[in-house]
Design an enzyme around this catalytic site. Structure first.
Site, short mmCIF file in Angstrom:
data_model
loop_
_atom_site.label_atom_id
_atom_site.label_comp_id
_atom_site.label_asym_id
_atom_site.label_seq_id
_atom_site.Cartn_x
_atom_site.Cartn_y
_atom_site.Cartn_z
N GLN A 11 0.83 -1.21 0.00
CA GLN A 11 0.00 0.00 0.00
C GLN A 11 0.86 1.26 0.00
O GLN A 11 1.88 1.32 0.68
CB GLN A 11 -0.91 -0.03 1.23
N SER A 92 4.07 -6.32 3.01
CA SER A 92 2.72 -6.33 3.57
C SER A 92 1.73 -6.91 2.57
O SER A 92 1.78 -8.10 2.26
CB SER A 92 2.33 -4.91 4.01
N LEU A 93 0.83 -6.09 2.02
CA LEU A 93 -0.10 -6.54 0.99
C LEU A 93 0.62 -7.31 -0.12
O LEU A 93 0.11 -8.29 -0.66
CB LEU A 93 -0.80 -5.31 0.39
N ARG A 117 -9.49 -7.94 3.54
CA ARG A 117 -8.40 -7.54 4.44
C ARG A 117 -8.35 -6.03 4.57
O ARG A 117 -8.22 -5.49 5.68
CB ARG A 117 -7.07 -8.07 3.88
N HIS A 201 -0.04 -2.87 11.16
CA HIS A 201 1.06 -3.68 11.71
C HIS A 201 1.40 -3.34 13.16
O HIS A 201 2.56 -3.20 13.53
CB HIS A 201 2.30 -3.60 10.82
N GLN A 250 0.72 -11.54 10.21
CA GLN A 250 1.28 -10.39 9.50
C GLN A 250 0.50 -9.11 9.76
O GLN A 250 1.05 -8.01 9.75
CB GLN A 250 1.29 -10.70 7.99
#
Length: 307
Positions: A11, A92-93, A117, A201, A250
């Site tokens: 992102q 991440s993503l 998500r 996170h 995660q």
């Protein structure tokens, strides 16, 4: 022997117009966008190609959009150049893009999952309650102490270990702002809030992790053809049985991107190809592994440079 890693952005890399050139010139890319549109029952492709930017920046849209552009670029790059990866990783993503590349998750399932998500992560914390900030030039142990001092009963902790000297923190807005002030008072002048809509996170994302766990139970996970170096551990995983657990962890755990890059170099990777919108990860790789070769592919010009 030269080893290659494909790395996939997360992102923040989105922009209106991303993927449009590939879709206009390659059937594989057009089919990828059509598949995403069908999976979501909406015109995600139009949002990628035309915006508006404000709508594209909404987390529930950003995540499937970046995933789709990344997979379209991946399919075209592999078909046109014959490139193959020894390792995969995503920020991440981007780890979902890596899992699609590994053959572990069907693309349509991945698009639907990251749409959920993004929604779960946005809804976990009301807008304005949380924040994220980048602290530059600080060592991890020193920053951990700053976060402990700034917490004062609230949450603030490292969220992204991006590269040497670049760490992002996340948590309650008050605690994050206190951490910024403490960091500046100790000489770390480059400490700034980030324009994000939620504190990703960190432990405030626990409600999102719980909801994602239920969603992932319905997603088929198949054997990985290529190891994925995970954000949570900074180590390669090729065990399909661990994928759901890792993806749930995660959401709240910090992204160990610097460690992931260093692990891949230890394993012999000397070429990193960033696949998807932007070149953010290529820049981070250069800070962690100065001798590594970096390329990116997101349009016709960058595809041609891969050759």
């Amino acid at each position: 022997m030269l080893k290659t890693a494909f790395i996939f952005p997360g992102q923040g890399s989105q922009y209106p117009g991303m993927g449009k050139e590939l879709a206009e010139n390659f059937k594989l890319a057009r089919e990828t966008f059509d598949e995403a549109d069908d999976a979501l029952g909406s015109r995600l492709s139009r949002l990628c190609f035309e915006g508006p930017e404000a709508e594209l920046k909404l987390t529930a849209n950003t995540q499937p959009a970046i995933l789709t552009v990344s997979v379209a670029a991946l399919r075209v790059a592999v078909a046109e150049t014959g490139l193959a990866a020894d390792y995969l990783a995503g920020h991440s993503l981007g780890e979902y893009s890596a899992l699609v590349a590994a053959g572990a998750i069907d693309f349509s399932d991945a698009v639907r999952t990251v749409r959920s998500r993004g929604t779960f992560m946005q809804e976990a914390v009301p807008v304005g309650v949380g924040a994220m900030a980048a602290i530059l030039g600080v060592e991890p142990a020193i920053l951990a102490g700053i976060c402990d001092e700034a917490a004062q009963g609230e949450v603030v902790s490292p969220a992204n270990y991006n590269s040497p000297g670049q760490i992002v923190i996340a948590g309650h807005a008050g605690a994050v702002n206190r951490a910024i002030e403490i960091a500046k008072a100790r000489g770390f002048r480059k400490a700034m809030l980030l324009p994000v809509s939620a504190p990703f996170h960190c432990s405030l994302m626990a409600p999102a992790a719980e909801r994602l766990a239920a969603t992932l139970e319905a997603v088929a996970i198949t054997p990985l053809k290529i190891p994925v170096v995970t954000n949570v551990e900074g180590e390669p995983n090729d065990d399909a049985g661990r994928v759901r657990e890792i993806l749930v962890k995660q959401v709240c755990a910090p992204v160990l991107w610097d460690g992931s890059v260093l692990k891949m170099t230890e394993l012999g990777v000397s070429r990193f190809i960033e696949i998807g919108p932007g070149k953010v990860l290529s820049g981070l790789v250069k800070r962690s592994a100065k001798d590594a070769e970096t390329r990116n592919v997101e349009d016709l010009a960058t595809l041609k440079n891969l050759g």
